[in-house]
Scaffold this motif. Structure first.
Motif, PDB file in Angstrom:
ATOM      1  N   ASP A 138       0.842  -1.196   0.000  1.00 41.00           N
ATOM      2  CA  ASP A 138       0.000   0.000   0.000  1.00 41.00           C
ATOM      3  C   ASP A 138       0.881   1.252   0.000  1.00 41.00           C
ATOM      4  O   ASP A 138       1.726   1.410   0.886  1.00 41.00           O
ATOM      5  CB  ASP A 138      -0.881  -0.033   1.256  1.00 41.00           C
ATOM      6  N   VAL A 180      -8.340  -6.485  -4.481  1.00 43.62           N
ATOM      7  CA  VAL A 180      -7.857  -6.450  -3.095  1.00 43.62           C
ATOM      8  C   VAL A 180      -9.036  -6.529  -2.129  1.00 43.62           C
ATOM      9  O   VAL A 180      -9.009  -7.295  -1.159  1.00 43.62           O
ATOM     10  CB  VAL A 180      -7.026  -5.170  -2.846  1.00 43.62           C
ATOM     11  N   GLU A 181     -10.085  -5.777  -2.413  1.00 45.16           N
ATOM     12  CA  GLU A 181     -11.261  -5.761  -1.530  1.00 45.16           C
ATOM     13  C   GLU A 181     -11.955  -7.120  -1.507  1.00 45.16           C
ATOM     14  O   GLU A 181     -12.424  -7.576  -0.454  1.00 45.16           O
ATOM     15  CB  GLU A 181     -12.220  -4.663  -1.977  1.00 45.16           C
ATOM     16  N   GLU A 184      -9.848  -9.378   0.559  1.00 45.19           N
ATOM     17  CA  GLU A 184      -9.918  -8.907   1.941  1.00 45.19           C
ATOM     18  C   GLU A 184     -11.178  -9.452   2.610  1.00 45.19           C
ATOM     19  O   GLU A 184     -11.167  -9.818   3.788  1.00 45.19           O
ATOM     20  CB  GLU A 184      -9.932  -7.377   1.960  1.00 45.19           C
ATOM     21  N   ASP A 187     -10.579 -12.715   4.066  1.00 43.78           N
ATOM     22  CA  ASP A 187      -9.420 -12.738   4.965  1.00 43.78           C
ATOM     23  C   ASP A 187      -8.205 -13.344   4.255  1.00 43.78           C
ATOM     24  O   ASP A 187      -7.449 -14.129   4.822  1.00 43.78           O
ATOM     25  CB  ASP A 187      -9.727 -13.512   6.251  1.00 43.78           C
ATOM     26  N   ARG A 188      -8.035 -12.940   2.994  1.00 46.38           N
ATOM     27  CA  ARG A 188      -6.895 -13.432   2.215  1.00 46.38           C
ATOM     28  C   ARG A 188      -6.063 -12.263   1.687  1.00 46.38           C
ATOM     29  O   ARG A 188      -5.635 -12.273   0.532  1.00 46.38           O
ATOM     30  CB  ARG A 188      -7.372 -14.319   1.053  1.00 46.38           C
ATOM     31  N   VAL A 189      -5.838 -11.261   2.527  1.00 44.52           N
ATOM     32  CA  VAL A 189      -4.959 -10.154   2.158  1.00 44.52           C
ATOM     33  C   VAL A 189      -3.982  -9.882   3.290  1.00 44.52           C
ATOM     34  O   VAL A 189      -4.372  -9.814   4.454  1.00 44.52           O
ATOM     35  CB  VAL A 189      -5.758  -8.857   1.862  1.00 44.52           C
ATOM     36  N   LYS A 191      -1.632  -6.857   4.090  1.00 45.23           N
ATOM     37  CA  LYS A 191      -1.378  -5.480   3.660  1.00 45.23           C
ATOM     38  C   LYS A 191      -0.130  -4.947   4.348  1.00 45.23           C
ATOM     39  O   LYS A 191       0.010  -5.039   5.562  1.00 45.23           O
ATOM     40  CB  LYS A 191      -2.571  -4.590   4.000  1.00 45.23           C
TER      41      LYS A 191
END
Length: 217
Positions: A138, A180-181, A184, A187-189, A191
């Motif tokens: 990010d 990404v969202e 997310e 629960d697979r991000v 950051k």
């Protein structure tokens, strides 16, 4: 490229998650994905596949049927048809998995700059292999633009100019942030703040990866 012919209809992954670990690496242009991937390769033995590098190599390959198509999309900062990109990724994965090289013995892949759209994510996971998660670097646009303009002084890349950079930012926000969202929501991000110096970013990245995968993955 015969792989493309069956991609559209394929609904079963060609690789098993038991044999292959894939991490998608996303971040805006200039977020430092390539630098961090190099360090992760050195520390953990990943194979690093850059979707952009594969496409750039393919556009320059003699007699490539996709060369002019890829060149046009790269110049305009738009997204190459997903079948082309996925076919190139799958082909590269097969080459690495079947080679006698001692590297990447555990079938661990960082796929850098992909998926850039939700349909790419769905198709890759459906037809190739599900990813473990997205590693998302990010970084604010102002910092990414500063880095890319600096890189453009020496990179020789035709898309390292202010107009192309801004097109790439718009494309990333409109098409890649929904990826990404989506991950997310599952629960697979993972950051990571990409603003600090590369060594600091890498330290944070390794801590977060080992939380997810364990120290001996």
């Amino acid at each position: 490229m015969s792989t493309i012919d069956n991609l559209k209809d394929r609904t079963t992954p060609v690789f098993s998650q038991d044999d292959v670990t894939v991490i998608f690496v996303l971040g805006g242009p200039g977020a430092g994905k390539g630098t961090q991937c190099e360090r992760l390769v050195s520390k953990y033995g990943f194979a690093h596949l850059s979707a952009g590098d594969l496409l750039r190599a393919e556009q320059n390959r003699p007699n490539s049927e996709f060369g002019s198509l890829i060149r046009e999309h790269i110049r305009n900062g738009t997204i190459v048809p997903m079948e082309v990109t996925i076919a190139l990724l799958e082909s590269s994965m097969r080459t690495i998995l079947t080679s006698s090289s001692p590297t990447n013995t555990k079938g661990k892949f960082l796929i850098d700059g992909f998926p850039r759209k939700l349909d790419q994510a769905h198709k890759f996971e459906e037809a190739v292999v599900p990813a473990k998660f997205v590693l998302f670097f990010d970084c604010p646009e102002a910092e990414m633009e500063r880095r890319l303009m600096e890189r453009g002084k020496t990179s020789g890349r035709e898309d390292d100019n202010a107009e192309s950079i801004r097109k790439r930012f718009r494309t990333f926000v409109e098409t890649s942030m929904p990826v990404v969202e989506y991950f997310e929501g599952q629960d697979r991000v993972v950051k990571v703040d990409a603003r600090p110096e590369p060594a600091s970013v890498f330290e944070t990245t390794t801590v977060e990866l080992e939380k997810r995968l364990g120290k001996d993955f």
